[in-house]
Design an enzyme around this catalytic site. Structure first.
Site, PDB file in Angstrom:
ATOM      1  N   GLU A 212      50.809  39.251  69.959  1.00  0.00           N
ATOM      2  CA  GLU A 212      49.749  40.157  70.384  1.00  0.00           C
ATOM      3  C   GLU A 212      50.365  41.463  70.868  1.00  0.00           C
ATOM      4  O   GLU A 212      51.494  41.470  71.381  1.00  0.00           O
ATOM      5  CB  GLU A 212      48.955  39.537  71.544  1.00  0.00           C
ATOM      6  N   ALA A 213      49.622  42.570  70.715  1.00  0.00           N
ATOM      7  CA  ALA A 213      50.111  43.876  71.154  1.00  0.00           C
ATOM      8  C   ALA A 213      49.137  44.473  72.167  1.00  0.00           C
ATOM      9  O   ALA A 213      47.915  44.481  71.946  1.00  0.00           O
ATOM     10  CB  ALA A 213      50.260  44.819  69.966  1.00  0.00           C
ATOM     11  N   GLU A 320      57.724  52.499  72.366  1.00  0.00           N
ATOM     12  CA  GLU A 320      56.941  53.723  72.502  1.00  0.00           C
ATOM     13  C   GLU A 320      55.620  53.558  71.761  1.00  0.00           C
ATOM     14  O   GLU A 320      55.505  52.759  70.821  1.00  0.00           O
ATOM     15  CB  GLU A 320      57.718  54.915  71.942  1.00  0.00           C
ATOM     16  N   ASP A 361      58.917  44.811  54.555  1.00  0.00           N
ATOM     17  CA  ASP A 361      57.525  44.460  54.887  1.00  0.00           C
ATOM     18  C   ASP A 361      56.758  45.717  55.298  1.00  0.00           C
ATOM     19  O   ASP A 361      56.014  45.707  56.274  1.00  0.00           O
ATOM     20  CB  ASP A 361      57.499  43.428  56.018  1.00  0.00           C
ATOM     21  N   LEU A 362      56.872  46.782  54.522  1.00  0.00           N
ATOM     22  CA  LEU A 362      56.350  48.083  54.939  1.00  0.00           C
ATOM     23  C   LEU A 362      54.915  48.280  54.454  1.00  0.00           C
ATOM     24  O   LEU A 362      54.597  49.231  53.737  1.00  0.00           O
ATOM     25  CB  LEU A 362      57.268  49.193  54.417  1.00  0.00           C
TER      26      LEU A 362
END
Length: 512
Positions: A212-213, A320, A361-362
């Site tokens: 999770e972010a 960041e 994985d871009l």
């Protein structure tokens, strides 16, 4: 009549006596005292290098991989031709895990390449390289048992005794992860977040299969559960070994920011990792609140974090804030689309030059965009500066879970051959197709250096800009994008792709 003189074979006799003496000396038993030998003459003064010491890092790096069982001869691992007629090990020499070094162009300061050189120049006792490094029985084992077999053999690679530092070596990846994070024990989740914001201001901003972010002040904190038995969103939790590699990789990419001002290769496009922390314990009330608010608005596909046990461990990546992902970001015009492609391409080229980096994985969820008051962005590739027009748009590349990098001491990668479901996505889906194309390029050898994979993801991005993003553009702009995608087939790396005419007008005052 004169008597016939007998032929004088004295010189021949002396010659053969010398040869016999030399052969006897060569075949004499090895001395009890460790020493080096040169042309049959013992030299007590020269110190035999501890090859087993040099290989210690290799052993540790192999232990980061669950599939640690031996997969080839040590001479192959060291990229050293096997001696004629010497059987080093009866393993399969065609294992994909041994295809790496022959494709590696980056000089390594320690590890495989330099060990190979020492192996060639220093080991002259045939027994040191000729003895089997594993038995057939050990071939059938996997994991740490195989590694221990290698350690025994590595200790025998030196004519000197085995270093004490390897005796009784116990590999504890969790302790190593704590050390990389600068900790002696895990923290609480709320302790980390409190350093960056008022806990009541925490907001969830995204999620993935493994974590999770959350926004914490001016940072984004990614929480990844590790080492637990509970399945997370249907998947087995990541292990400390995997997160250790991602942690080292993230720290390595931080070096590209060139804060010392003297970097040969530098850029700021890869997201900056500000801190890494190992945590333990339940989700705090503030995190539960933020998670449930997100779930109410977006409908989370992840399991509720309250299901984690009391002693669950996590790794928190404090990074960041790079902006919105490409999937949700609104591009305004073709100039921004061009700059997006240029910034990603040059950033990949910088990382290729520095660390043989491949993202692998871009997809559009791993590219963040934000608007800044800057007309250009500086990159440095192999000492040459290049400035890219931004049109006020800045790109950040995130999520290095599948990435491959050569730090100069270790090659860090994720063995995608262990995840066959990754390649079983629907045909025609650009992201799923890209994974399958990567498998073709790498031949399922994920340790190797294959910068062509970066090209595959650049082509995916072109398709995304053509098919999934709406912005102000003309039919000529679409033709230019399709032409770029076609020309990308001719390039084998992002570094090569920077020379494409599509980017020419975007480079300002460059030295390329």
């Amino acid at each position: 009549a004169k008597s016939a003189r007998l032929p004088n074979y004295e010189k021949e006799r002396e010659y053969f006596q010398a040869v016999d003496s030399f052969e006897l000396l060569e075949e004499s038993p090895s001395p009890k005292k460790s020493a080096t030998w040169a042309m049959g003459i013992q030299s007590d003064g020269a110190a035999m290098p501890h090859v087993s010491t040099v290989l210690k890092k290799w052993l540790i790096s192999k232990k980061l991989n669950h599939s640690c069982g031996l997969s080839g001869s040590l001479s192959k691992i060291l990229e050293t031709p096997a001696l004629p007629g010497v059987s080093i090990c009866n393993n399969d020499f065609n294992s994909p895990s041994l295809k790496i070094a022959e494709k590696s162009s980056l000089p390594m300061h320690s590890g495989l390449c330099t060990v190979g050189n020492k192996f060639n120049s220093d080991l002259i006792d045939e027994d040191a390289v000729g003895r089997p490094i594993c038995s057939q029985k050990s071939n059938d084992k996997e994991g740490d048992d195989g590694c221990e077999g290698v350690e025994v053999a590595v200790g025998k690679l030196s004519l000197s005794s085995r270093p004490a530092s390897l005796e009784g070596h116990n590999w504890d990846p969790f302790s190593a992860l704590l050390a990389v994070c600068g900790q002696s024990a895990p923290s609480m989740l709320l302790d980390v977040f409190s350093e960056y914001c008022d806990p009541e201001s925490i907001v969830k901003v995204g999620e993935g299969t493994y974590g999770e972010a959350f926004i914490a002040g001016k940072t984004v904190c990614k929480i990844v559960p590790i080492d637990g038995d509970l399945r997370v969103n249907g998947e087995v939790q990541k292990r400390s070994e995997e997160l250790l590699e991602e942690a080292v990789l993230s720290r390595t990419l931080n070096l590209l920011r060139g804060n010392d001002g003297h970097a040969t290769n530098s850029c700021t496009t890869f997201i900056e990792t500000l801190e890494l922390r190992v945590c333990q314990g339940p989700y705090d009330a503030a995190l539960i609140r933020a998670w449930e608010e997100w779930d109410g608005k977006h409908g989370s596909e992840n399991d509720h974090p309250k299901e984690f046990p009391e002693k669950q461990c996590y790794v928190v990546f404090v990074q960041e804030h790079g902006g919105q992902d490409l999937e949700s970001f609104v591009l305004l015009n073709f100039n921004e689309a061009q700059s997006l492609l240029a910034q990603v391409t040059v950033a990949l080229a910088v990382a290729e030059a520095a660390y043989e980096f491949e993202h692998r994985d871009l997809h559009w969820g791993n590219i963040l965009l934000s608007r800044k008051d800057s007309a250009t962005l500086q990159f440095t590739i192999e000492g040459r500066k290049i400035f890219v027009r931004t049109f006020g748009l800045l790109i950040s590349i995130i999520d290095f879970t599948l990435s491959r990098i050569n730090t100069g001491e270790d090659i860090l990668f994720l063995d995608l051959s262990l995840d066959p479901e990754l390649f079983e996505g629907p045909k025609g889906d650009k992201q799923a197709d890209t994974y399958r194309k990567m498998k073709e390029v790498t031949e399922d050898c994920w340790e190797g250096s294959f910068p062509k994979t970066n090209i595959l993801w650049l082509q995916y991005l072109v398709d995304t800009l053509l098919l999934k993003k709406s912005y102000d553009r003309t039919s000529k702009d679409d033709r230019d994008l399709r032409s770029l995608k076609k020309r990308l087939n001719n390039y084998n790396s992002a570094r090569e792709a920077t020379s494409d005419p599509f980017f020419t007008d975007l480079f300002v005052g460059d030295e390329m």
